[in-house]
Design a protein around this motif. Structure first.
Motif, PDB file in Angstrom:
ATOM      1  N   VAL A   1      42.306  54.501   4.219  1.00 21.55           N
ATOM      2  CA  VAL A   1      41.370  54.155   5.290  1.00 21.55           C
ATOM      3  C   VAL A   1      40.388  53.088   4.810  1.00 21.55           C
ATOM      4  CG1 VAL A   1      39.486  55.049   6.716  1.00 21.55           C
ATOM      5  CG2 VAL A   1      41.604  56.341   6.501  1.00 21.55           C
ATOM      6  N   ALA A   2      39.896  53.201   3.588  1.00 18.22           N
ATOM      7  CA  ALA A   2      38.959  52.214   3.053  1.00 18.22           C
ATOM      8  C   ALA A   2      39.622  50.839   2.956  1.00 18.22           C
ATOM      9  CB  ALA A   2      38.449  52.651   1.684  1.00 18.22           C
TER      10      ALA A   2
ATOM     11  N   LEU B   1      42.151  49.791   4.712  1.00 16.62           N
ATOM     12  CA  LEU B   1      42.381  49.333   6.078  1.00 16.62           C
ATOM     13  C   LEU B   1      41.128  48.690   6.659  1.00 16.62           C
ATOM     14  CD1 LEU B   1      44.190  49.257   8.658  1.00 16.62           C
ATOM     15  CD2 LEU B   1      43.150  51.447   9.248  1.00 16.62           C
ATOM     16  N   VAL B   2      39.991  49.344   6.472  1.00 13.88           N
ATOM     17  CA  VAL B   2      38.732  48.806   6.996  1.00 13.88           C
ATOM     18  C   VAL B   2      38.399  47.475   6.315  1.00 13.88           C
ATOM     19  CG1 VAL B   2      36.237  49.210   7.091  1.00 13.88           C
ATOM     20  CG2 VAL B   2      37.832  51.030   7.716  1.00 13.88           C
ATOM     21  N   ILE B   3      38.574  47.399   5.008  1.00  8.12           N
ATOM     22  CA  ILE B   3      38.304  46.160   4.274  1.00  8.12           C
ATOM     23  C   ILE B   3      39.221  45.043   4.773  1.00  8.12           C
ATOM     24  CG2 ILE B   3      38.486  45.043   2.010  1.00  8.12           C
ATOM     25  CD1 ILE B   3      37.530  47.739   0.828  1.00  8.12           C
ATOM     26  N   SER B   4      40.480  45.360   4.996  1.00 11.28           N
ATOM     27  CA  SER B   4      41.434  44.377   5.489  1.00 11.28           C
ATOM     28  C   SER B   4      41.064  43.895   6.888  1.00 11.28           C
ATOM     29  CB  SER B   4      42.834  44.981   5.498  1.00 11.28           C
ATOM     30  OG  SER B   4      43.761  44.096   6.069  1.00 11.28           O
ATOM     31  N   LEU B   5      40.675  44.808   7.757  1.00 14.58           N
ATOM     32  CA  LEU B   5      40.285  44.419   9.109  1.00 14.58           C
ATOM     33  C   LEU B   5      39.045  43.536   9.108  1.00 14.58           C
ATOM     34  CD1 LEU B   5      40.916  47.738  11.058  1.00 14.58           C
ATOM     35  CD2 LEU B   5      42.266  45.635  11.151  1.00 14.58           C
ATOM     36  N   ILE B   6      38.072  43.870   8.270  1.00 10.09           N
ATOM     37  CA  ILE B   6      36.851  43.066   8.180  1.00 10.09           C
ATOM     38  C   ILE B   6      37.161  41.687   7.610  1.00 10.09           C
ATOM     39  CG2 ILE B   6      34.621  42.859   7.007  1.00 10.09           C
ATOM     40  CD1 ILE B   6      34.368  45.917   7.288  1.00 10.09           C
TER      41      ILE B   6
END
Length: 58
Positions: free
Chosen positions: A39-40, A42-47
């Motif tokens: 999840v971490a 994924l969030v970093i990739s999306l940002i």
């Protein structure tokens, strides 16, 4: 990585059914850790993709 988390979760469920509490606890802990890492990332990739400003290819 999400696949590994699901695999360890299934191992934890099977171990719990057969009464191996220690193995079930360890496997569920590993699955939980891998899930939160997933999840971490994924969030970093999306940002990072949002800041880059490119639209996704269709």
């Amino acid at each position: 990585m999400l696949g590994w988390a699901v695999t360890f979760f299934i191992i934890a469920i099977i171990a719990a059914v057969f009464g191996f509490g220690g193995i079930a606890g360890a496997a569920s802990g590993i699955a939980q850790f891998l899930f939160f890492v997933f999840v971490a990332l994924l969030v970093i990739s999306l940002i990072a993709n949002a800041l880059r400003g490119k639209s996704p290819r269709v």
